[in-house]
Design a protein around this motif. Structure first.
Motif, PDB file in Angstrom:
ATOM      1  N   LEU A 348       0.820  -1.204   0.000  1.00 57.61           N
ATOM      2  CA  LEU A 348       0.000   0.000   0.000  1.00 57.61           C
ATOM      3  C   LEU A 348       0.857   1.258   0.000  1.00 57.61           C
ATOM      4  O   LEU A 348       0.550   2.238  -0.698  1.00 57.61           O
ATOM      5  CB  LEU A 348      -0.935  -0.012   1.211  1.00 57.61           C
ATOM      6  N   GLU A 349       1.929   1.257   0.777  1.00 53.19           N
ATOM      7  CA  GLU A 349       2.811   2.424   0.794  1.00 53.19           C
ATOM      8  C   GLU A 349       3.483   2.625  -0.556  1.00 53.19           C
ATOM      9  O   GLU A 349       3.639   3.758  -1.028  1.00 53.19           O
ATOM     10  CB  GLU A 349       3.864   2.257   1.893  1.00 53.19           C
ATOM     11  N   THR A 350       3.869   1.537  -1.206  1.00 52.08           N
ATOM     12  CA  THR A 350       4.504   1.653  -2.522  1.00 52.08           C
ATOM     13  C   THR A 350       3.526   2.203  -3.558  1.00 52.08           C
ATOM     14  O   THR A 350       3.870   3.063  -4.373  1.00 52.08           O
ATOM     15  CB  THR A 350       5.028   0.279  -2.975  1.00 52.08           C
ATOM     16  N   LEU A 351       2.280   1.713  -3.520  1.00 53.47           N
ATOM     17  CA  LEU A 351       1.280   2.216  -4.447  1.00 53.47           C
ATOM     18  C   LEU A 351       0.912   3.663  -4.143  1.00 53.47           C
ATOM     19  O   LEU A 351       0.637   4.459  -5.054  1.00 53.47           O
ATOM     20  CB  LEU A 351       0.023   1.340  -4.396  1.00 53.47           C
ATOM     21  N   ARG A 352       0.909   4.025  -2.872  1.00 53.22           N
ATOM     22  CA  ARG A 352       0.615   5.406  -2.498  1.00 53.22           C
ATOM     23  C   ARG A 352       1.682   6.343  -3.051  1.00 53.22           C
ATOM     24  O   ARG A 352       1.383   7.452  -3.506  1.00 53.22           O
ATOM     25  CB  ARG A 352       0.513   5.520  -0.975  1.00 53.22           C
ATOM     26  N   ALA A 353       2.926   5.875  -3.034  1.00 51.95           N
ATOM     27  CA  ALA A 353       3.997   6.683  -3.624  1.00 51.95           C
ATOM     28  C   ALA A 353       3.856   6.764  -5.137  1.00 51.95           C
ATOM     29  O   ALA A 353       4.190   7.787  -5.749  1.00 51.95           O
ATOM     30  CB  ALA A 353       5.354   6.094  -3.246  1.00 51.95           C
ATOM     31  N   ALA A 354       3.337   5.696  -5.754  1.00 55.23           N
ATOM     32  CA  ALA A 354       3.220   5.678  -7.211  1.00 55.23           C
ATOM     33  C   ALA A 354       2.266   6.750  -7.710  1.00 55.23           C
ATOM     34  O   ALA A 354       2.542   7.438  -8.701  1.00 55.23           O
ATOM     35  CB  ALA A 354       2.756   4.298  -7.680  1.00 55.23           C
ATOM     36  N   VAL A 355       1.101   6.912  -7.049  1.00 60.86           N
ATOM     37  CA  VAL A 355       0.129   7.895  -7.534  1.00 60.86           C
ATOM     38  C   VAL A 355       0.611   9.318  -7.313  1.00 60.86           C
ATOM     39  O   VAL A 355       0.010  10.266  -7.827  1.00 60.86           O
ATOM     40  CB  VAL A 355      -1.250   7.688  -6.860  1.00 60.86           C
ATOM     41  N   GLY A 356       1.696   9.476  -6.575  1.00 65.67           N
ATOM     42  CA  GLY A 356       2.256  10.814  -6.390  1.00 65.67           C
ATOM     43  C   GLY A 356       3.144  11.261  -7.528  1.00 65.67           C
ATOM     44  O   GLY A 356       3.480  12.449  -7.624  1.00 65.67           O
ATOM     45  N   PHE A 357       3.559  10.333  -8.416  1.00 68.71           N
ATOM     46  CA  PHE A 357       4.400  10.710  -9.550  1.00 68.71           C
ATOM     47  C   PHE A 357       3.579  11.485 -10.574  1.00 68.71           C
ATOM     48  O   PHE A 357       2.438  11.097 -10.889  1.00 68.71           O
ATOM     49  CB  PHE A 357       5.001   9.463 -10.211  1.00 68.71           C
ATOM     50  N   PRO A 358       4.141  12.545 -11.148  1.00 68.88           N
ATOM     51  CA  PRO A 358       3.437  13.242 -12.237  1.00 68.88           C
ATOM     52  C   PRO A 358       3.274  12.323 -13.443  1.00 68.88           C
ATOM     53  O   PRO A 358       4.126  11.472 -13.718  1.00 68.88           O
ATOM     54  CB  PRO A 358       4.365  14.431 -12.551  1.00 68.88           C
ATOM     55  N   GLN A 359       2.147  12.476 -14.139  1.00 67.00           N
ATOM     56  CA  GLN A 359       1.861  11.730 -15.359  1.00 67.00           C
ATOM     57  C   GLN A 359       1.729  10.229 -15.129  1.00 67.00           C
ATOM     58  O   GLN A 359       1.881   9.436 -16.056  1.00 67.00           O
ATOM     59  CB  GLN A 359       2.936  11.991 -16.428  1.00 67.00           C
ATOM     60  N   LEU A 360       1.474   9.825 -13.883  1.00 69.88           N
ATOM     61  CA  LEU A 360       1.310   8.409 -13.566  1.00 69.88           C
ATOM     62  C   LEU A 360      -0.016   8.220 -12.834  1.00 69.88           C
ATOM     63  O   LEU A 360      -0.285   8.889 -11.829  1.00 69.88           O
ATOM     64  CB  LEU A 360       2.463   7.898 -12.708  1.00 69.88           C
ATOM     65  N   ALA A 361      -0.846   7.322 -13.340  1.00 68.05           N
ATOM     66  CA  ALA A 361      -2.132   7.004 -12.706  1.00 68.05           C
ATOM     67  C   ALA A 361      -2.154   5.530 -12.340  1.00 68.05           C
ATOM     68  O   ALA A 361      -1.519   4.697 -12.987  1.00 68.05           O
ATOM     69  CB  ALA A 361      -3.293   7.335 -13.646  1.00 68.05           C
ATOM     70  N   LEU A 362      -2.908   5.212 -11.300  1.00 66.12           N
ATOM     71  CA  LEU A 362      -3.033   3.839 -10.817  1.00 66.12           C
ATOM     72  C   LEU A 362      -4.443   3.342 -11.090  1.00 66.12           C
ATOM     73  O   LEU A 362      -5.433   3.993 -10.741  1.00 66.12           O
ATOM     74  CB  LEU A 362      -2.746   3.771  -9.313  1.00 66.12           C
ATOM     75  N   VAL A 363      -4.548   2.175 -11.739  1.00 65.66           N
ATOM     76  CA  VAL A 363      -5.835   1.515 -11.957  1.00 65.66           C
ATOM     77  C   VAL A 363      -5.703   0.086 -11.442  1.00 65.66           C
ATOM     78  O   VAL A 363      -4.790  -0.644 -11.854  1.00 65.66           O
ATOM     79  CB  VAL A 363      -6.240   1.507 -13.445  1.00 65.66           C
ATOM     80  N   VAL A 364      -6.585  -0.311 -10.541  1.00 64.67           N
ATOM     81  CA  VAL A 364      -6.588  -1.677 -10.018  1.00 64.67           C
ATOM     82  C   VAL A 364      -7.911  -2.320 -10.404  1.00 64.67           C
ATOM     83  O   VAL A 364      -8.948  -1.650 -10.472  1.00 64.67           O
ATOM     84  CB  VAL A 364      -6.388  -1.707  -8.489  1.00 64.67           C
ATOM     85  N   THR A 365      -7.892  -3.606 -10.691  1.00 64.00           N
ATOM     86  CA  THR A 365      -9.105  -4.330 -11.066  1.00 64.00           C
ATOM     87  C   THR A 365      -9.368  -5.446 -10.064  1.00 64.00           C
ATOM     88  O   THR A 365      -8.445  -5.964  -9.425  1.00 64.00           O
ATOM     89  CB  THR A 365      -8.991  -4.932 -12.473  1.00 64.00           C
ATOM     90  N   SER A 366     -10.628  -5.814  -9.948  1.00 70.94           N
ATOM     91  CA  SER A 366     -11.003  -6.909  -9.052  1.00 70.94           C
ATOM     92  C   SER A 366     -12.375  -7.429  -9.440  1.00 70.94           C
ATOM     93  O   SER A 366     -13.282  -6.653  -9.760  1.00 70.94           O
ATOM     94  CB  SER A 366     -11.020  -6.438  -7.594  1.00 70.94           C
ATOM     95  N   SER A 367     -12.509  -8.751  -9.435  1.00 70.95           N
ATOM     96  CA  SER A 367     -13.816  -9.373  -9.636  1.00 70.95           C
ATOM     97  C   SER A 367     -14.624  -9.409  -8.346  1.00 70.95           C
ATOM     98  O   SER A 367     -15.813  -9.708  -8.364  1.00 70.95           O
ATOM     99  CB  SER A 367     -13.644 -10.798 -10.176  1.00 70.95           C
ATOM    100  N   HIS A 368     -13.961  -9.092  -7.227  1.00 70.10           N
ATOM    101  CA  HIS A 368     -14.622  -9.095  -5.924  1.00 70.10           C
ATOM    102  C   HIS A 368     -14.232  -7.825  -5.181  1.00 70.10           C
ATOM    103  O   HIS A 368     -13.458  -7.877  -4.211  1.00 70.10           O
ATOM    104  CB  HIS A 368     -14.224 -10.335  -5.111  1.00 70.10           C
ATOM    105  N   PRO A 369     -14.750  -6.673  -5.587  1.00 73.46           N
ATOM    106  CA  PRO A 369     -14.352  -5.421  -4.927  1.00 73.46           C
ATOM    107  C   PRO A 369     -14.640  -5.407  -3.437  1.00 73.46           C
ATOM    108  O   PRO A 369     -13.942  -4.735  -2.673  1.00 73.46           O
ATOM    109  CB  PRO A 369     -15.191  -4.360  -5.666  1.00 73.46           C
ATOM    110  N   GLU A 370     -15.676  -6.150  -3.032  1.00 72.66           N
ATOM    111  CA  GLU A 370     -16.008  -6.166  -1.610  1.00 72.66           C
ATOM    112  C   GLU A 370     -14.970  -6.910  -0.783  1.00 72.66           C
ATOM    113  O   GLU A 370     -14.954  -6.788   0.447  1.00 72.66           O
ATOM    114  CB  GLU A 370     -17.389  -6.801  -1.405  1.00 72.66           C
ATOM    115  N   ALA A 371     -14.105  -7.684  -1.435  1.00 62.93           N
ATOM    116  CA  ALA A 371     -13.097  -8.471  -0.721  1.00 62.93           C
ATOM    117  C   ALA A 371     -11.727  -7.792  -0.701  1.00 62.93           C
ATOM    118  O   ALA A 371     -10.751  -8.412  -0.319  1.00 62.93           O
ATOM    119  CB  ALA A 371     -12.971  -9.858  -1.368  1.00 62.93           C
ATOM    120  N   VAL A 372     -11.655  -6.529  -1.117  1.00 65.14           N
ATOM    121  CA  VAL A 372     -10.380  -5.814  -1.170  1.00 65.14           C
ATOM    122  C   VAL A 372     -10.138  -5.105   0.155  1.00 65.14           C
ATOM    123  O   VAL A 372     -11.081  -4.580   0.778  1.00 65.14           O
ATOM    124  CB  VAL A 372     -10.377  -4.800  -2.336  1.00 65.14           C
TER     125      VAL A 372
END
Length: 745
Positions: A348-372
């Motif tokens: 989570l900390e690594t992904l949090r740092a990723a969305v802070g980069f300019p021109q970089l977006a994070l998209v995650v997918t899940s077939s069970h969003p309620e289980a995330v």
């Protein structure tokens, strides 16, 4: 051959090595020794090495990894037919892979990675060496070093596709096998050596083999106009990314930040990853993919490093080439809501740092969003969510038209009936349907110069291709039954048709009249009078997806598990819509609250069931059918309007009904001329529908006992059978049910 149930192997040692684990008794029954090859048959055929599993486990279970499940085209819990197979030494093997793999790996290194594995054309195969039973003289440490030097830390995530083998059929790769890339270098070529490079980007995983798609880097990305049913979601995602990438100063001026994290939910195979790739291409953005299930099987340090490498690769691309999306697929495998692993905090900390980069977006997918893990949805990480729904009937028709527009088809093909018979099918299921139809067409027209897919090929493919959401064992098997096969009970059949089929088949009529369709139906009556038989016939008539579960099967002694099972049942029904949920023995699932002595488990299950039937999120295109012999035991709240509002009484058969039941039961049984069915039916007072069918069956067995060459059943045989088959209806119970039916109107 033996039919076993597939379970996902939990051991990381077996992961992606082309090995399945069988119970020692199964190995003995098949005449196999450990490390012999077996043929595996699911939705498609594959092969693997068979190792001995834990003798304490169930003999009916075969342990497989995620790649093998994809190669077979099935989900966990489905059945696999296991049989011995003769494997020959491969003279030549050709594979395809991502651009990174094809430009980084020499054919010699590729052969080292595949040595000792059993391969079949169309299978996906990993680069992880087969080190559980290596061939003599194999230097596994050197092989791993060469793979890591060529691709980098992400080499274990690479998947290849076997495109050709010589000879055909399952083959084993050995030291003398000629291995090469499709349209590329092969072992033994001169001047075609590849220069290893260090990977700076996580490659996209190969699609499941049953979809017959090329490797991810070579797979054509469809335009946004081809995203049938998902154009609104694509438009929203495009708008968000466009603002984040091209107008960050506008967001800043309005008091917002340019960071963007999106959770994309939807059933498996609905097209989540395809949508992201299409949107990225329309914006000219790069995509770096990270398969969360592949990371989750690694030990904590390696998993954290894999995520960090992906973030670094995405940040480098964003800094050098412009906008970039970091796509994490099936994120619930890496960040589960229940008992998240310690590495989840680091991820989570690594992904949090990723969305802070300019021109970089994070998209995650899940077939069970309620289980995330809920921490993923924090405002500074993933603060937006989109959900992709399965296509409806018109959407399936349009999607089939898109999938088949470049396929030669006969002029008589009508996609409308195909779409009507595929409720619950998502894009991946329709792709599998296209492939199965192509196989049938090819077998039918092997000598034709211009083969074409016909209507019969598509209809025949429906017999073997099922929707992904219906791949487990609780599916109701109709056996080809329809309401026409049900003797008598005309009023009951009409009531069920109006209450269960009309809401799913004619929703426009209800909307036009401004009324909501019935949500559910309670079917009650004495045992043996055909309640479950009626539901099977109803499902066969409407060609519906039906999820069947007995009430007691959902009860679990562990806190929260029964409620979770109810939620999961209705979630799968919504994914397979239009669908029917059949709750047999509902009195065991939803008894009157406050009267049980099970520490409140039944009360909580009733509450969960009421929430699903009439909660904040209403059911759409899902009808609930419940059956019971004891309607007075069902919680009254379940029977109010908006829930199981329609009560249908299935009475014991009358003499006329018994005659119709006997004729239906004896449809394939030759009766002698001295058998008067109407007279026999009058004498069977107290016999249920099941008793009448059992009587015909026992009479046929009586005729066989007299002579195995018997050609018909006589009145004497039926009279003798009555001595063995006695009436099962209880007069007291019949009186109580009749009184209940009268009080309920």
């Amino acid at each position: 051959m033996i039919t076993l149930t597939a379970r996902l192997a939990s051991s990381a040692l077996d992961t992606r090595r082309g090995v399945v684990r069988l119970h020692p008794e199964v190995l003995d029954a098949l005449g196999l020794r450990a490390w012999d090859a077996v043929r595996l048959t699911g939705a498609r055929v594959s092969a693997a090495l068979a190792a001995s599993g834990d003798g304490a486990g169930s003999p009916g279970i075969v342990l497989v990894d995620d790649v093998t499940l994809s190669n077979l085209g099935i989900a966990e819990g489905a059945e696999i037919v296991v049989a011995p197979v003769q494997v020959t030494a491969a003279r030549a093997v050709t594979v395809s892979g991502s651009r990174l793999a094809t430009t980084s790996l020499t054919p010699e290194t590729l052969r080292l990675a595949l040595t000792g594995k059993v391969l079949t054309v169309g299978d996906a195969v990993s680069l992880l060496p087969q080190d559980l039973n290596p061939l003599p003289g194999t230097d596994l440490a050197a092989t791993r070093s060469r793979l890591a030097a060529a691709i980098g830390m992400t080499w274990t995530n690479e998947l290849l596709t076997v495109t050709a083998t010589e000879p055909p059929g399952p083959v084993a790769v050995g030291p003398s096998t000629v291995v090469g890339w499709r349209d590329g270098a092969r072992t033994g070529d001169t001047g075609g050596q590849l220069v290893p490079v260090i990977a700076t980007r996580t490659p996209a995983p190969v699609a499941p083999a049953r979809l017959e798609l090329p490797a991810a880097e070579e797979r054509p990305v469809p335009p946004l106009t081809d995203l049938v049913g998902h154009r609104d979601a694509a438009r929203k995602l495009t708008e968000w990314l466009d603002l984040s990438f091209r107008r960050p100063e506008l967001l800043t001026r309005l008091g917002a930040t340019a960071r963007l994290g999106v959770l994309l939910g939807g059933p498996e195979g609905v097209g989540k990853t395809t949508l992201v790739r299409s949107v990225a291409r329309s914006l000219g953005a790069e995509v770096v993919e990270l398969a969360a299930p592949s990371v989750a099987v690694l030990e904590a340090g390696a998993a954290a490093q894999r995520v960090a490498d992906a973030v670094t690769a995405a940040a480098t691309l964003a800094d050098q080439d412009g906008p970039c999306l970091l796509l994490v697929t099936d994120v619930d495998a890496l960040l589960p809501m229940t008992t998240p692993p310690p590495v989840a905090t680091v991820v989570l900390e690594t992904l949090r740092a990723a969305v802070g980069f300019p021109q970089l977006a994070l998209v995650v997918t899940s077939s069970h969003p309620e289980a995330v893990d809920p921490r993923l949805r924090s405002p500074e990480l993933v603060d937006r969510e989109l959900t992709l729904a399965p296509p409806d009937g018109p959407g399936r028709t349009e999607l089939l038209r898109v999938l088949l527009r470049d396929v030669p088809m006969e002029s008589t093909v009508d996609l409308g009936p195909i779409a009507d018979r595929t409720p619950g099918f998502v894009a991946a299921d329709l792709v599998a349907l296209r492939r199965e139809a192509a196989v049938r067409s090819a077998l039918r027209q092997q000598d034709s110069d211009e083969p074409r897919i016909g209507q019969e090929d598509l209809l025949g493919a429906l017999d073997t291709v099922r929707p992904t959401s219906m791949s487990t064992s609780d599916i109701l098997r109709t056996g080809g039954l329809t309401l026409d096969d049900v003797g008598a009970m005309a009023e009951v059949k009409q009531a069920l048709t109006e209450s269960a089929l009309w809401p799913l088949q004619y929703p426009d009529s209800f909307a036009r009249l401004g009324v909501a369709p019935p949500r559910g139906v309670l079917l009650y009556g004495p045992p043996g009078c055909g309640k479950t038989f009626l539901v099977r016939a109803l499902a066969g008539t409407g060609q519906l997806n039906v999820l069947s579960v007995k009430g007691a099967e959902l009860m679990d002694k562990f806190v929260g598990e029964s409620e979770r099972a109810v939620r999961e049942l209705f979630r799968r029904a919504a994914e397979a819509a239009p669908a029917m949920v059949f709750l047999d023995e509902v009195d065991a699932l939803a008894p009157r609250r406050g009267q049980s002595s099970d520490s409140g488990v039944a009360d909580r299950v009733v509450a969960a069931l009421l929430t699903e039937l009439d909660g904040v999120e209403p059911l759409r295109d899902v009808v609930v059918l419940a059956a019971t012999n004891r309607p007075e035991l069902v919680d009254p709240a379940l029977l109010r309007p908006g829930r199981l509002e329609r009560l249908v009484y299935v009475p014991p058969p009358s003499a006329t009904d018994r005659a119709a039941i006997l004729r239906a039961a004896a449809k394939n049984t030759p009766l002698a001329g001295d058998v008067d069915v109407d007279e026999l039916a009058v004498s069977l007072e107290g016999y249920s529908a099941a008793d009448c069918a059992a009587l015909v069956r026992e009479a046929a067995l009586t005729a066989m006992r007299e002579s195995l060459d018997a050609a018909e059943v006589t009145a004497a045989h039926l009279a003798a059978a009555r001595g063995a088959v006695r009436p099962s209806l209880d007069p007291a119970q019949l009186a109580a049910l009749a009184a209940y039916a009268e009080t309920r109107g």
